[in-house]
Design a protein around this motif. Structure first.
Motif, mmCIF file in Angstrom:
data_model
loop_
_atom_site.group_PDB
_atom_site.id
_atom_site.type_symbol
_atom_site.label_atom_id
_atom_site.label_comp_id
_atom_site.label_asym_id
_atom_site.label_seq_id
_atom_site.Cartn_x
_atom_site.Cartn_y
_atom_site.Cartn_z
ATOM 1 N N LEU A 193 0.790 -1.232 0.000
ATOM 2 C CA LEU A 193 0.000 0.000 0.000
ATOM 3 C C LEU A 193 0.823 1.283 0.000
ATOM 4 O O LEU A 193 0.294 2.352 -0.285
ATOM 5 N N LEU A 194 2.091 1.196 0.363
ATOM 6 C CA LEU A 194 3.000 2.337 0.370
ATOM 7 C C LEU A 194 2.403 3.569 1.054
ATOM 8 O O LEU A 194 2.189 4.612 0.431
ATOM 9 N N PRO A 195 2.140 3.478 2.346
ATOM 10 C CA PRO A 195 1.713 4.676 3.076
ATOM 11 C C PRO A 195 2.863 5.676 3.134
ATOM 12 O O PRO A 195 4.016 5.349 2.813
ATOM 13 N N GLU A 196 2.566 6.884 3.551
ATOM 14 C CA GLU A 196 3.631 7.879 3.672
ATOM 15 C C GLU A 196 4.570 7.558 4.842
ATOM 16 O O GLU A 196 5.770 7.835 4.781
ATOM 17 N N ILE A 197 4.027 6.984 5.905
ATOM 18 C CA ILE A 197 4.790 6.654 7.104
ATOM 19 C C ILE A 197 4.378 5.257 7.556
ATOM 20 O O ILE A 197 3.220 4.859 7.422
ATOM 21 N N CYS A 198 5.326 4.507 8.114
ATOM 22 C CA CYS A 198 4.995 3.299 8.857
ATOM 23 C C CYS A 198 5.856 3.260 10.110
ATOM 24 O O CYS A 198 6.917 3.882 10.172
ATOM 25 N N THR A 199 5.404 2.529 11.113
ATOM 26 C CA THR A 199 6.152 2.465 12.362
ATOM 27 C C THR A 199 7.216 1.375 12.316
ATOM 28 O O THR A 199 7.113 0.408 11.563
ATOM 29 N N LEU A 200 8.219 1.553 13.158
ATOM 30 C CA LEU A 200 9.247 0.542 13.370
ATOM 31 C C LEU A 200 9.522 0.518 14.873
ATOM 32 O O LEU A 200 10.095 1.464 15.420
#
Length: 296
Positions: free
Chosen positions: A121-128
């Motif tokens: 989906l390629l969101p603008e941000i994802c968590t790590l």
């Protein structure tokens, strides 16, 4: 003091809040509607988990994420989408002298599998989530080893998604800085200081300031506390120069005995921000500050 503030609303999480609140977002439509509600109340970013619509439990189902993202992107309401990549790290150790009899809460997969929905989906941000942690009393542990984190950070970097580095304790910050040294994180990384989760870093001024004092140069950061510490830690983050997070993932109460909504928590956050002489940033302004490009 930070006068231009990114407001993240974490709209549902994966915790055991269903049944403790009359309107926890569960279905993809409810989660997307919650993100849109937060945006209209002044949020810059919507941080989204998904839940199994039948059970209300947290899920890693890519199709559920796809429906949430599609609904938000097609709504005509602008907000930066931040998807969790923390699901799949759950390990419930067996009781007593039988630790290998893992409990039903166990959902443990590798670092790339945890990112399947991010790749799709390629969101603008994802968590790590930057380290392993005991979550609460009992035998539940979140697993995120150094090698898992290195693999996950490299994959996120290759996808061109900005990681939000979730820091639940001081060792997590130490290792996040190590990944920056190793070139696994791009310049001006984004940190989220997550305070008050037993047994991670406590939600107090001393701890937040110690973490802030150890951030790398050029870092963009936000901080939050859970439960009754949500708004006090919001104000503290602002005063220390950071950005903020609210939402039903972290706190289900607006006032004593009054259930919150994502909209009401965001409105309260924006009121605190403006009363302190600052202003919440729009999604467009947030993208510029974070170096993002809108997707979808």
């Amino acid at each position: 003091m930070n006068y231009e503030v990114i407001v993240t609303c974490a709209v549902t999480g994966a915790g055991d809040t269903v049944g403790k609140h009359p309107a926890i977002p569960v279905t993809p439509k409810q989660i997307a509607d919650a993100a849109i509600e937060a945006a209209k109340a002044g949020a810059t970013v919507a941080h989204c988990h998904v839940r199994d619509p039948e059970t209300g439990k947290g899920s890693r189902d890519v199709n559920l994420y796809r429906e949430v993202v599609d609904r938000i992107r097609s709504s005509g309401t602008d907000i930066i989408i931040n998807l969790t990549a923390g699901m799949g790290g759950d390990l419930e150790i067996g009781p007593g002298e039988e630790p290998f009899k893992f409990g039903k809460a166990t959902d443990l997969v590798g670092p790339i599998t945890r990112l399947a929905h991010v790749e799709a989906l390629l969101p603008e941000i994802c968590t790590l989530d930057c380290g392993t942690l005991n979550f609460g009393d009992g035998d539940y542990t979140y697993i995120s080893t150094p090698n898992m984190l290195r693999a996950g950070a490299k994959k996120v970097q290759e996808l061109g998604v900005k990681p939000e580095l979730e820091i639940f304790d001081t060792g997590h910050l130490w290792f996040a800085k190590q990944m920056l040294k190793e070139g696994l994180l791009d310049a001006n990384p984004m940190f989220q200081l997550c305070l008050g989760i037993p047994w991670g870093a406590p939600a107090d001024t001393t701890t937040m300031k110690a973490m802030v004092d150890n951030l790398p140069e050029g870092a963009i950061w936000a901080g939050f506390g859970i439960g009754r510490n949500q708004m006090p830690m919001l104000a503290q983050a602002l005063l220390l120069g950071g950005h903020v997070r609210v939402g039903l993932e972290d706190n289900i109460w607006l006032d004593k005995g009054v259930h919150a909504s994502n909209g009401s928590l965001t409105e309260r956050a924006c009121e605190i921000i403006t009363r302190l002489g600052a202003r919440p940033l729009t999604p467009a302004e947030g993208r510029k500050k974070l170096g993002l490009k809108a997707r979808g």
